[in-house]
Design a protein around this motif. Sequence first.
Motif, PDB file in Angstrom:
ATOM      1  N   GLY A   1       0.783  -1.227   0.000  1.00 34.37           N
ATOM      2  CA  GLY A   1       0.000   0.000   0.000  1.00 34.37           C
ATOM      3  C   GLY A   1       0.817   1.281   0.000  1.00 34.37           C
ATOM      4  O   GLY A   1       0.272   2.359  -0.231  1.00 34.37           O
ATOM      5  N   GLN A   2       2.114   1.188   0.229  1.00 37.37           N
ATOM      6  CA  GLN A   2       2.976   2.369   0.276  1.00 37.37           C
ATOM      7  C   GLN A   2       3.470   2.745  -1.119  1.00 37.37           C
ATOM      8  O   GLN A   2       3.701   1.878  -1.962  1.00 37.37           O
ATOM      9  CB  GLN A   2       4.186   2.120   1.182  1.00 37.37           C
ATOM     10  N   ALA A   3       3.640   4.046  -1.341  1.00 39.71           N
ATOM     11  CA  ALA A   3       4.214   4.535  -2.595  1.00 39.71           C
ATOM     12  C   ALA A   3       5.732   4.563  -2.450  1.00 39.71           C
ATOM     13  O   ALA A   3       6.256   5.013  -1.425  1.00 39.71           O
ATOM     14  CB  ALA A   3       3.680   5.921  -2.908  1.00 39.71           C
ATOM     15  N   VAL A   4       6.431   4.053  -3.459  1.00 33.28           N
ATOM     16  CA  VAL A   4       7.897   4.038  -3.466  1.00 33.28           C
ATOM     17  C   VAL A   4       8.393   4.553  -4.810  1.00 33.28           C
ATOM     18  O   VAL A   4       7.689   4.473  -5.812  1.00 33.28           O
ATOM     19  CB  VAL A   4       8.458   2.615  -3.208  1.00 33.28           C
ATOM     20  N   LYS A   5       9.600   5.090  -4.819  1.00 39.12           N
ATOM     21  CA  LYS A   5      10.207   5.540  -6.060  1.00 39.12           C
ATOM     22  C   LYS A   5      11.214   4.498  -6.521  1.00 39.12           C
ATOM     23  O   LYS A   5      12.058   4.063  -5.756  1.00 39.12           O
ATOM     24  CB  LYS A   5      10.899   6.886  -5.859  1.00 39.12           C
ATOM     25  N   VAL A   6      11.077   4.102  -7.771  1.00 37.33           N
ATOM     26  CA  VAL A   6      12.025   3.185  -8.409  1.00 37.33           C
ATOM     27  C   VAL A   6      12.485   3.913  -9.661  1.00 37.33           C
ATOM     28  O   VAL A   6      11.722   4.041 -10.622  1.00 37.33           O
ATOM     29  CB  VAL A   6      11.378   1.830  -8.760  1.00 37.33           C
ATOM     30  N   GLY A   7      13.700   4.414  -9.627  1.00 40.21           N
ATOM     31  CA  GLY A   7      14.172   5.248 -10.729  1.00 40.21           C
ATOM     32  C   GLY A   7      13.336   6.510 -10.782  1.00 40.21           C
ATOM     33  O   GLY A   7      13.186   7.201  -9.784  1.00 40.21           O
ATOM     34  N   PHE A   8      12.745   6.799 -11.922  1.00 40.88           N
ATOM     35  CA  PHE A   8      11.915   7.988 -12.059  1.00 40.88           C
ATOM     36  C   PHE A   8      10.432   7.680 -11.878  1.00 40.88           C
ATOM     37  O   PHE A   8       9.595   8.575 -11.985  1.00 40.88           O
ATOM     38  CB  PHE A   8      12.155   8.669 -13.414  1.00 40.88           C
ATOM     39  N   LEU A   9      10.082   6.412 -11.608  1.00 43.28           N
ATOM     40  CA  LEU A   9       8.684   6.003 -11.432  1.00 43.28           C
ATOM     41  C   LEU A   9       8.290   6.037  -9.958  1.00 43.28           C
ATOM     42  O   LEU A   9       9.065   5.658  -9.091  1.00 43.28           O
ATOM     43  CB  LEU A   9       8.477   4.583 -11.949  1.00 43.28           C
ATOM     44  N   THR A  10       7.071   6.451  -9.686  1.00 42.06           N
ATOM     45  CA  THR A  10       6.484   6.317  -8.359  1.00 42.06           C
ATOM     46  C   THR A  10       5.433   5.224  -8.462  1.00 42.06           C
ATOM     47  O   THR A  10       4.479   5.337  -9.226  1.00 42.06           O
ATOM     48  CB  THR A  10       5.848   7.630  -7.881  1.00 42.06           C
ATOM     49  N   LEU A  11       5.641   4.142  -7.708  1.00 45.49           N
ATOM     50  CA  LEU A  11       4.794   2.956  -7.803  1.00 45.49           C
ATOM     51  C   LEU A  11       4.234   2.587  -6.441  1.00 45.49           C
ATOM     52  O   LEU A  11       4.769   2.990  -5.410  1.00 45.49           O
ATOM     53  CB  LEU A  11       5.605   1.788  -8.370  1.00 45.49           C
ATOM     54  N   ILE A  12       3.170   1.795  -6.443  1.00 44.33           N
ATOM     55  CA  ILE A  12       2.520   1.327  -5.224  1.00 44.33           C
ATOM     56  C   ILE A  12       2.910  -0.135  -4.993  1.00 44.33           C
ATOM     57  O   ILE A  12       2.817  -0.962  -5.900  1.00 44.33           O
ATOM     58  CB  ILE A  12       0.986   1.434  -5.337  1.00 44.33           C
ATOM     59  N   VAL A  13       3.329  -0.456  -3.767  1.00 44.07           N
ATOM     60  CA  VAL A  13       3.688  -1.832  -3.427  1.00 44.07           C
ATOM     61  C   VAL A  13       2.401  -2.647  -3.279  1.00 44.07           C
ATOM     62  O   VAL A  13       1.551  -2.327  -2.454  1.00 44.07           O
ATOM     63  CB  VAL A  13       4.510  -1.889  -2.119  1.00 44.07           C
ATOM     64  N   CYS A  14       2.255  -3.693  -4.093  1.00 43.64           N
ATOM     65  CA  CYS A  14       1.081  -4.574  -4.042  1.00 43.64           C
ATOM     66  C   CYS A  14       1.348  -5.813  -3.190  1.00 43.64           C
ATOM     67  O   CYS A  14       0.449  -6.307  -2.524  1.00 43.64           O
ATOM     68  CB  CYS A  14       0.681  -5.013  -5.445  1.00 43.64           C
ATOM     69  N   ALA A  15       2.577  -6.336  -3.242  1.00 43.84           N
ATOM     70  CA  ALA A  15       2.908  -7.553  -2.490  1.00 43.84           C
ATOM     71  C   ALA A  15       4.414  -7.726  -2.413  1.00 43.84           C
ATOM     72  O   ALA A  15       5.143  -7.291  -3.302  1.00 43.84           O
ATOM     73  CB  ALA A  15       2.295  -8.769  -3.158  1.00 43.84           C
ATOM     74  N   LYS A  16       4.851  -8.358  -1.344  1.00 43.88           N
ATOM     75  CA  LYS A  16       6.234  -8.790  -1.219  1.00 43.88           C
ATOM     76  C   LYS A  16       6.249 -10.271  -1.583  1.00 43.88           C
ATOM     77  O   LYS A  16       5.438 -11.049  -1.083  1.00 43.88           O
ATOM     78  CB  LYS A  16       6.747  -8.597   0.195  1.00 43.88           C
ATOM     79  N   VAL A  17       7.135 -10.653  -2.486  1.00 40.66           N
ATOM     80  CA  VAL A  17       7.170 -12.026  -2.983  1.00 40.66           C
ATOM     81  C   VAL A  17       8.459 -12.683  -2.500  1.00 40.66           C
ATOM     82  O   VAL A  17       9.556 -12.313  -2.920  1.00 40.66           O
ATOM     83  CB  VAL A  17       7.108 -12.042  -4.531  1.00 40.66           C
ATOM     84  N   ALA A  18       8.323 -13.645  -1.606  1.00 45.11           N
ATOM     85  CA  ALA A  18       9.488 -14.375  -1.109  1.00 45.11           C
ATOM     86  C   ALA A  18      10.074 -15.220  -2.231  1.00 45.11           C
ATOM     87  O   ALA A  18       9.339 -15.803  -3.029  1.00 45.11           O
ATOM     88  CB  ALA A  18       9.088 -15.264   0.059  1.00 45.11           C
TER      89      ALA A  18
END
Length: 70
Positions: free
Chosen positions: A12-29
């Motif tokens: 649910g958190q917004a993160v920056k990856v390079g120049f993109l701002t994306l929303i974390v949907c899931a952590k995948v082990a």
Amino acid sequence: MISNSKQLWEVGQAVKVGFLTLIVCAKVATPGDFMPDAYALSNKGGTAFYRFVPHNGLTRYESLAEAMDG
């Protein structure tokens, strides 16, 4: 998990990856592949999906399910 980042890599958190701002949907082990855990991400509109593996890059997928499967 990404521990040195000032970003919150939680669902649910917004993160920056390079120049993109994306929303974390899931952590995948990813046990057994000796790589960091992956993250399934989406754009704010939910129309583009990505898989991010720290130090290995960002890959775009057609659906969230594909991003989670890799």
